[in-house]
Scaffold this motif. Structure first.
Motif, short mmCIF file in Angstrom:
data_model
loop_
_atom_site.label_atom_id
_atom_site.label_comp_id
_atom_site.label_asym_id
_atom_site.label_seq_id
_atom_site.Cartn_x
_atom_site.Cartn_y
_atom_site.Cartn_z
N UNK A 111 0.83 -1.21 0.00
CA UNK A 111 0.00 0.00 0.00
C UNK A 111 0.86 1.26 0.00
N UNK A 112 2.07 1.16 0.56
CA UNK A 112 2.95 2.33 0.61
C UNK A 112 3.51 2.65 -0.76
N UNK A 113 4.17 1.64 -1.38
CA UNK A 113 4.72 1.85 -2.72
C UNK A 113 5.33 0.54 -3.22
N UNK A 114 5.44 0.36 -4.52
CA UNK A 114 6.11 -0.84 -5.05
C UNK A 114 7.55 -0.95 -4.58
N UNK A 115 8.24 0.20 -4.45
CA UNK A 115 9.63 0.16 -4.00
C UNK A 115 9.73 -0.34 -2.57
N UNK A 116 8.83 0.12 -1.70
CA UNK A 116 8.84 -0.34 -0.31
C UNK A 116 8.62 -1.85 -0.24
N UNK A 117 7.71 -2.36 -1.07
CA UNK A 117 7.46 -3.80 -1.09
C UNK A 117 8.68 -4.55 -1.59
N UNK A 118 9.35 -4.01 -2.60
CA UNK A 118 10.54 -4.67 -3.15
C UNK A 118 11.66 -4.72 -2.12
N UNK A 119 11.88 -3.62 -1.41
CA UNK A 119 12.96 -3.58 -0.42
C UNK A 119 12.68 -4.53 0.74
N UNK A 120 11.41 -4.71 1.08
CA UNK A 120 11.05 -5.59 2.19
C UNK A 120 10.90 -7.04 1.76
N UNK A 121 11.00 -7.30 0.46
CA UNK A 121 10.71 -8.64 -0.07
C UNK A 121 11.53 -9.76 0.57
N UNK A 122 12.86 -9.61 0.78
CA UNK A 122 13.61 -10.71 1.38
C UNK A 122 13.09 -11.13 2.76
N UNK A 123 12.71 -10.15 3.57
CA UNK A 123 12.17 -10.45 4.90
C UNK A 123 10.77 -11.02 4.79
N UNK A 124 9.95 -10.42 3.94
CA UNK A 124 8.57 -10.89 3.78
C UNK A 124 8.53 -12.30 3.23
N UNK A 125 9.49 -12.64 2.36
CA UNK A 125 9.52 -14.00 1.80
C UNK A 125 9.69 -15.04 2.90
N UNK A 126 10.54 -14.74 3.88
CA UNK A 126 10.75 -15.67 4.99
C UNK A 126 9.48 -15.87 5.80
N UNK A 127 8.78 -14.77 6.09
CA UNK A 127 7.57 -14.85 6.90
C UNK A 127 6.46 -15.56 6.14
N UNK A 128 6.28 -15.21 4.86
CA UNK A 128 5.19 -15.78 4.08
C UNK A 128 5.42 -17.24 3.73
N UNK A 129 6.69 -17.64 3.62
CA UNK A 129 7.02 -19.00 3.20
C UNK A 129 7.44 -19.89 4.37
N UNK A 130 7.21 -19.45 5.60
CA UNK A 130 7.65 -20.22 6.76
C UNK A 130 7.05 -21.63 6.77
N UNK A 131 5.78 -21.74 6.43
CA UNK A 131 5.11 -23.05 6.47
C UNK A 131 5.66 -23.98 5.38
N UNK A 132 5.65 -23.59 4.08
CA UNK A 132 6.24 -24.49 3.08
C UNK A 132 7.73 -24.73 3.30
N UNK A 133 8.45 -23.74 3.84
CA UNK A 133 9.87 -23.94 4.13
C UNK A 133 10.07 -25.05 5.15
N UNK A 134 9.23 -25.06 6.19
CA UNK A 134 9.33 -26.11 7.21
C UNK A 134 9.02 -27.48 6.62
N UNK A 135 8.06 -27.55 5.70
CA UNK A 135 7.70 -28.84 5.08
C UNK A 135 8.80 -29.31 4.13
N UNK A 136 9.27 -28.41 3.26
CA UNK A 136 10.26 -28.79 2.24
C UNK A 136 11.57 -29.22 2.86
#
Length: 285
Positions: free
Chosen positions: A233-258
């Motif tokens: 909602x802030x900006x595409x750039x803000x989302x891009x810069x936060x992407x590495x951290x967000x990827x960990x949080x969003x993928x925690x469940x499949x990461x644990x399974x894989x």
């Protein structure tokens, strides 16, 4: 009498010590012994718990145990260096809520337009510098192996070192934010009566079901969804810069399974990714 009766010091606040290494070292020093760390890891490769969930469970026991060190600071006979060692051990986990606070404040700052006047180049430089500082010891170790062919040869050569380094950094990037979120939630609940015990650690290979992974890692997943919406909602750039951290949080469940999947583990062993010298010399090639 230079002997140490550890039972005398295991219950300074009426509870059981959950993280013992620093306790033993500081009490040995208080009893008149000297304790030294040998800078030699030859032949040492302690295995981690086999799943991400088991790893986090052990990590939270350590977090609870290190918070107990606050009571040990008041014990008689402690040297100032011993007290500083205990404080450092506590700070190791206290930093997790601070990291989460920075992430939350960054989202609020982006939503309120606080980052509009921040030069993108300087912001990227700050993020890269922070990442480099965090991983500096690890990067220095990789650099040493690449600069010393004989040392790299023990790990399969420079190409294998580079493959292992890339895999390890990717693995850590996906693991660390979710682990720090779990630590933060645990430490925030600890003063309100949350109990953690010394449960038996699972060391046997086992798979993790989607249900079990979701039951343990739904909090960081939910946090990732909320933060992703905020940064987007802030900006595409803000989302891009936060992407590495967000990827960990969003993928925690499949990461644990894989990462607990037997087929995935077999593929890693077959490709000798992050193989230890002992594994390579045992006939993996």
């Amino acid at each position: 009498d230079r002997s140490v009766t550890l039972e005398m010091w295991l219950y300074p606040d009426g509870s059981r010590i959950l993280s013992h290494d620093q306790v033993e070292a500081t009490r040995l020093i208080a009893a008149g012994w000297k304790v030294r760390v040998l800078a030699d890891d030859h032949g040492s490769s302690e295995s981690n718990p086999p799943t991400f969930g088991d790893f986090v469970t052990r990590d939270l026991r350590w977090a609870g145990g290190n918070m107990q060190y606050l009571a040990l600071l008041r014990l008689p006979g402690q040297t100032w260096m011993a007290r500083w060692q205990l404080v450092q051990a506590m700070l190791l986990f206290v930093g997790a809520p601070l990291w989460c606070a920075i992430l939350l404040l960054a989202a609020i700052n982006a939503l309120t337009g606080g980052g509009a006047s921040t030069p993108t180049g300087w912001l990227l430089l700050l993020l890269v510098a922070g990442w480099a500082c965090h991983y500096a010891p690890k990067l220095a170790g990789y650099a040493e192996m690449l600069l010393k062919p004989d040392l790299a040869a023990a790990y399969g050569g420079r190409d294998d070192v580079l493959r292992g380094a890339a895999a390890e950094i990717a693995f850590t990037t996906l693991m660390e934010p979710a682990r720090l979120m779990a630590q933060s939630l645990f430490l925030l609940a600890l003063p309100f009566g949350l109990k953690v015990g010394w449960v038996p650690q699972n060391r046997a290979d086992r798979g993790v079901s989607w249900f079990d992974a979701a039951r343990q890692f739904w909090p960081p997943t939910l946090a990732g969804i909320v933060l992703a919406i905020a940064f987007a909602a802030a900006s595409p750039l803000a989302l891009l810069l936060a992407a590495p951290v967000l990827a960990s949080l969003l993928l925690a469940i499949p990461f644990a399974v894989l990462t607990a999947d037997a087929g995935f583990s077999a593929w890693l062993r077959q490709e000798e990714i992050c193989a230890m010298p002992e594994e390579i010399h045992a006939g993996m090639r």
